[in-house]
Design a protein around this motif. Structure first.
Motif, PDB file in Angstrom:
ATOM      1  N   ILE A  48       0.949  -1.170   0.181  1.00 26.14           N
ATOM      2  CA  ILE A  48       0.215   0.000   0.023  1.00 26.14           C
ATOM      3  C   ILE A  48       1.186   1.247   0.143  1.00 26.14           C
ATOM      4  CG2 ILE A  48      -1.844   1.365   1.224  1.00 26.14           C
ATOM      5  CD1 ILE A  48      -2.580  -1.336   2.801  1.00 26.14           C
ATOM      6  N   ARG A  49       0.516   2.155  -0.722  1.00 21.31           N
ATOM      7  CA  ARG A  49       1.190   3.414  -0.900  1.00 21.31           C
ATOM      8  C   ARG A  49       0.227   4.369  -0.967  1.00 21.31           C
ATOM      9  NH1 ARG A  49       6.194   3.918  -4.764  1.00 21.31           N
ATOM     10  NH2 ARG A  49       4.711   4.801  -5.901  1.00 21.31           N
ATOM     11  N   GLY A  56       2.011   0.176   4.229  1.00 19.02           N
ATOM     12  CA  GLY A  56       1.417  -0.848   4.743  1.00 19.02           C
ATOM     13  C   GLY A  56       1.178  -1.982   3.538  1.00 19.02           C
ATOM     14  N   ASP A  57       0.498  -2.948   3.888  1.00 19.07           N
ATOM     15  CA  ASP A  57       0.262  -4.076   2.728  1.00 19.07           C
ATOM     16  C   ASP A  57      -0.936  -4.721   3.123  1.00 19.07           C
ATOM     17  OD1 ASP A  57       1.246  -5.531   4.785  1.00 19.07           O
ATOM     18  OD2 ASP A  57       2.685  -6.730   3.866  1.00 19.07           O
ATOM     19  N   VAL A  58      -1.232  -5.386   1.947  1.00 18.58           N
ATOM     20  CA  VAL A  58      -2.533  -6.246   1.923  1.00 18.58           C
ATOM     21  C   VAL A  58      -2.300  -7.450   1.371  1.00 18.58           C
ATOM     22  CG1 VAL A  58      -4.296  -4.390   1.909  1.00 18.58           C
ATOM     23  CG2 VAL A  58      -3.437  -5.471  -0.267  1.00 18.58           C
ATOM     24  N   ALA A  59      -3.036  -8.526   1.829  1.00 15.27           N
ATOM     25  CA  ALA A  59      -2.710  -9.882   1.189  1.00 15.27           C
ATOM     26  C   ALA A  59      -4.199 -11.036   1.240  1.00 15.27           C
ATOM     27  CB  ALA A  59      -1.667 -10.460   2.145  1.00 15.27           C
ATOM     28  N   ARG A  60      -3.771 -11.857   0.308  1.00 17.02           N
ATOM     29  CA  ARG A  60      -4.922 -12.791   0.185  1.00 17.02           C
ATOM     30  C   ARG A  60      -4.107 -14.054   0.321  1.00 17.02           C
ATOM     31  NH1 ARG A  60      -6.165 -15.879  -4.286  1.00 17.02           N
ATOM     32  NH2 ARG A  60      -5.096 -14.624  -5.562  1.00 17.02           N
ATOM     33  N   TRP A  61      -4.892 -15.299   1.026  1.00 17.16           N
ATOM     34  CA  TRP A  61      -4.227 -16.392   1.240  1.00 17.16           C
ATOM     35  C   TRP A  61      -5.373 -17.467   1.464  1.00 17.16           C
ATOM     36  CZ3 TRP A  61      -4.428 -12.938   4.987  1.00 17.16           C
ATOM     37  CH2 TRP A  61      -5.002 -13.349   6.297  1.00 17.16           C
ATOM     38  N   TYR A  71      -4.954  -6.834   6.021  1.00 11.44           N
ATOM     39  CA  TYR A  71      -4.365  -5.702   5.771  1.00 11.44           C
ATOM     40  C   TYR A  71      -3.395  -5.243   6.859  1.00 11.44           C
ATOM     41  CZ  TYR A  71      -7.931  -3.092   8.377  1.00 11.44           C
ATOM     42  OH  TYR A  71      -8.673  -2.693   9.357  1.00 11.44           O
ATOM     43  N   ARG A  72      -2.378  -4.382   6.867  1.00 10.63           N
ATOM     44  CA  ARG A  72      -1.880  -3.686   7.800  1.00 10.63           C
ATOM     45  C   ARG A  72      -1.252  -2.246   7.474  1.00 10.63           C
ATOM     46  NH1 ARG A  72       3.627  -7.314   8.658  1.00 10.63           N
ATOM     47  NH2 ARG A  72       4.011  -7.277   6.399  1.00 10.63           N
ATOM     48  N   VAL A  73      -1.668  -1.246   8.212  1.00  8.51           N
ATOM     49  CA  VAL A  73      -1.396   0.198   7.972  1.00  8.51           C
ATOM     50  C   VAL A  73      -0.332   0.547   9.115  1.00  8.51           C
ATOM     51  CG1 VAL A  73      -2.108   2.328   7.527  1.00  8.51           C
ATOM     52  CG2 VAL A  73      -3.235   0.359   6.401  1.00  8.51           C
ATOM     53  N   ASP A  74       0.649   1.493   8.547  1.00  7.89           N
ATOM     54  CA  ASP A  74       1.557   2.299   9.734  1.00  7.89           C
ATOM     55  C   ASP A  74       0.320   2.951  10.752  1.00  7.89           C
ATOM     56  OD1 ASP A  74       3.123   3.936  10.975  1.00  7.89           O
ATOM     57  OD2 ASP A  74       4.025   4.604   9.059  1.00  7.89           O
ATOM     58  N   GLY A  75       0.672   2.623  11.976  1.00 11.73           N
ATOM     59  CA  GLY A  75       0.006   3.253  13.077  1.00 11.73           C
ATOM     60  C   GLY A  75      -0.193   4.734  12.896  1.00 11.73           C
ATOM     61  N   ALA A  76       0.859   5.314  12.521  1.00  9.54           N
ATOM     62  CA  ALA A  76       1.005   6.922  12.361  1.00  9.54           C
ATOM     63  C   ALA A  76      -0.198   7.337  11.332  1.00  9.54           C
ATOM     64  CB  ALA A  76       2.294   7.480  12.162  1.00  9.54           C
ATOM     65  N   GLY A  81      -7.736   6.877   6.649  1.00 11.71           N
ATOM     66  CA  GLY A  81      -8.578   6.336   5.631  1.00 11.71           C
ATOM     67  C   GLY A  81      -8.100   5.527   4.759  1.00 11.71           C
ATOM     68  N   ILE A  82      -6.916   5.093   4.864  1.00  9.37           N
ATOM     69  CA  ILE A  82      -6.063   4.199   4.053  1.00  9.37           C
ATOM     70  C   ILE A  82      -6.309   3.022   3.920  1.00  9.37           C
ATOM     71  CG2 ILE A  82      -3.610   3.593   3.590  1.00  9.37           C
ATOM     72  CD1 ILE A  82      -2.522   6.131   4.639  1.00  9.37           C
ATOM     73  N   ALA A  83      -6.622   2.253   5.181  1.00  3.93           N
ATOM     74  CA  ALA A  83      -6.908   0.988   5.192  1.00  3.93           C
ATOM     75  C   ALA A  83      -8.090   0.592   4.481  1.00  3.93           C
ATOM     76  CB  ALA A  83      -7.212   0.473   6.883  1.00  3.93           C
ATOM     77  N   GLY A  84      -9.169   1.369   4.556  1.00  2.82           N
ATOM     78  CA  GLY A  84     -10.390   0.905   3.752  1.00  2.82           C
ATOM     79  C   GLY A  84     -10.516   1.436   2.261  1.00  2.82           C
ATOM     80  N   ARG A  85      -9.574   2.487   1.835  1.00  2.00           N
ATOM     81  CA  ARG A  85      -9.421   2.819   0.552  1.00  2.00           C
ATOM     82  C   ARG A  85      -8.635   1.610  -0.017  1.00  2.00           C
ATOM     83  NH1 ARG A  85      -7.669   8.682   0.275  1.00  2.00           N
ATOM     84  NH2 ARG A  85      -7.502   8.472  -1.858  1.00  2.00           N
ATOM     85  N   ALA A  86      -7.462   1.159   0.589  1.00  2.00           N
ATOM     86  CA  ALA A  86      -6.624   0.029  -0.068  1.00  2.00           C
ATOM     87  C   ALA A  86      -7.117  -1.309  -0.051  1.00  2.00           C
ATOM     88  CB  ALA A  86      -5.305  -0.213   0.830  1.00  2.00           C
ATOM     89  N   LEU A  87      -8.210  -1.716   0.964  1.00  2.00           N
ATOM     90  CA  LEU A  87      -8.641  -3.104   1.215  1.00  2.00           C
ATOM     91  C   LEU A  87      -9.746  -2.919   0.061  1.00  2.00           C
ATOM     92  CD1 LEU A  87      -8.790  -5.708   2.489  1.00  2.00           C
ATOM     93  CD2 LEU A  87     -10.353  -4.773   3.888  1.00  2.00           C
ATOM     94  N   ARG A  88     -10.533  -1.716  -0.342  1.00  2.00           N
ATOM     95  CA  ARG A  88     -11.553  -1.910  -1.299  1.00  2.00           C
ATOM     96  C   ARG A  88     -10.870  -1.997  -2.801  1.00  2.00           C
ATOM     97  NH1 ARG A  88     -16.311   0.089  -1.742  1.00  2.00           N
ATOM     98  NH2 ARG A  88     -16.259   1.300   0.466  1.00  2.00           N
TER      99      ARG A  88
END
Length: 144
Positions: A48-49, A56-61, A71-76, A81-88
């Protein structure tokens, strides 16, 4: 920091791993909203950029024959709103349904992200999750 203008995903490169490991360690993240580690040979992993910065990053397994996402996103950057946008972005291009996500029952932020994307609690999963050794307080969400 405020919401970024551009959130994008790209295939995770070896050169991303040091930054992603720092994000995980600095934020005390086990693996985002799931108890599975992203390093456990995910079928698909994306970095994720946000405005060009790795956050952070997203993954499927696959687990027990089911597709899972995490997903995981930098705590800072967690409130940007990054997590929702990236996962979408990620689930929109996945070619399989249903997909599931495991989340700690008390992680209201991650639950909110999943529910906004249409995930719903998977009532059929608790017995299977415990049998696989998942923590008792994990909840599995399903996107059909």
């Amino acid at each position: 920091m405020g919401e970024p203008h551009v959130v994008s995903l790209r295939a995770t490169r070896d050169t991303d791993l040091d930054i992603l490991n720092l994000i995980t360690r600095d934020a005390g993240i086990a693996a985002g909203p799931t108890s599975a580690t992203l390093g456990s040979d995910p079928a698909d992993r994306r970095t994720i950029r946000a405005d060009g910065e790795i956050v952070g990053d997203v993954a499927r397994w696959h687990e027990a024959g089911c597709a899972f996402v995490s997903y995981r996103v930098d705590g800072a950057r967690r409130d940007d709103g990054i997590a929702g946008r990236a996962l979408r972005l990620f689930v929109e291009v996945l070619d399989e349904r249903p997909v599931r996500a495991r989340v700690a029952a008390g992680d209201t932020g991650s639950i909110r992200v999943l529910e906004r994307l249409g995930f719903e609690p998977d009532a059929a999963w608790p017995t299977a999750a415990i049998a696989l050794g998942a923590p008792d307080d994990d909840v599995v969400y399903l996107l059909a």
